[in-house]
Design an enzyme around this catalytic site. Sequence first.
Site, mmCIF file in Angstrom:
data_model
loop_
_atom_site.group_PDB
_atom_site.id
_atom_site.type_symbol
_atom_site.label_atom_id
_atom_site.label_comp_id
_atom_site.label_asym_id
_atom_site.label_seq_id
_atom_site.Cartn_x
_atom_site.Cartn_y
_atom_site.Cartn_z
ATOM 1 N N LYS A 146 -4.796 8.733 -2.654
ATOM 2 C CA LYS A 146 -4.600 10.176 -2.169
ATOM 3 C C LYS A 146 -5.330 10.358 -2.669
ATOM 4 O O LYS A 146 -6.516 10.607 -3.653
ATOM 5 C CB LYS A 146 -3.782 11.099 -3.339
ATOM 6 N N TYR A 174 5.711 13.414 6.930
ATOM 7 C CA TYR A 174 5.913 13.546 5.679
ATOM 8 C C TYR A 174 7.197 14.394 6.317
ATOM 9 O O TYR A 174 7.600 15.435 6.068
ATOM 10 C CB TYR A 174 4.859 14.792 5.006
ATOM 11 N N ARG A 233 0.011 5.561 -12.361
ATOM 12 C CA ARG A 233 0.629 7.618 -12.776
ATOM 13 C C ARG A 233 0.757 7.857 -14.021
ATOM 14 O O ARG A 233 -0.509 8.957 -13.747
ATOM 15 C CB ARG A 233 2.008 7.988 -12.253
ATOM 16 N N ASN A 293 -0.484 12.364 -7.570
ATOM 17 C CA ASN A 293 -0.505 11.197 -8.190
ATOM 18 C C ASN A 293 -0.451 9.858 -7.789
ATOM 19 O O ASN A 293 -0.006 8.975 -7.908
ATOM 20 C CB ASN A 293 1.564 10.868 -8.561
ATOM 21 N N HIS A 324 0.498 7.008 -2.429
ATOM 22 C CA HIS A 324 1.793 7.020 -1.959
ATOM 23 C C HIS A 324 1.899 5.509 -1.673
ATOM 24 O O HIS A 324 1.123 4.565 -1.627
ATOM 25 C CB HIS A 324 1.435 7.518 -0.558
ATOM 26 N N GLU A 371 5.759 3.408 8.402
ATOM 27 C CA GLU A 371 4.032 3.684 7.920
ATOM 28 C C GLU A 371 2.979 2.997 8.168
ATOM 29 O O GLU A 371 1.859 3.978 8.988
ATOM 30 C CB GLU A 371 4.335 3.005 6.173
#
Length: 143
Positions: free
Chosen positions: A11, A51, A104, A118, A121, A132
């Site tokens: 991320k 999402y 994390r 965090n 993903h 995905e």
Amino acid sequence: MATETTLILFKPDAVAKNIVGTVLSRFEKEGFKIRALKMMSLSDEILAEHYAHIADKPFFPDVRSFMQETPVIAMVLEGEDVISKVRDLLGPTDSKEAAAGTIRGDFGDKGGDAKMRNVCHASDGPETATAEIRRFFHEGEVY
């Protein structure tokens, strides 16, 4: 045990903190094989698809904005039970609840955005991983 593949997204917080290599090395130390890796900017369309389960929620614009702060790094890992093992390595979604020694717990945001900022993903199951991987990689990009 089954050989599986999973999608990882580094991320924007991981990219901005310059910790992608450090986190990637943790996955490699576990013996997982990299099958695909690329940096990409995420469009509104791909984020709405990725999402879809929260796209109608009032906080989704914040998620979209965060995920577009920097390019992300998408990766496919392969290994024995890689999906559950990666999720264990990452720790809980909420970085404030993640133990030291997890990714994390060591690198995630401990403030108000701990569930979003965090680091990574990771796919949560085999069907999700398949969908995905197809979403982020074209045919011929996964080796």
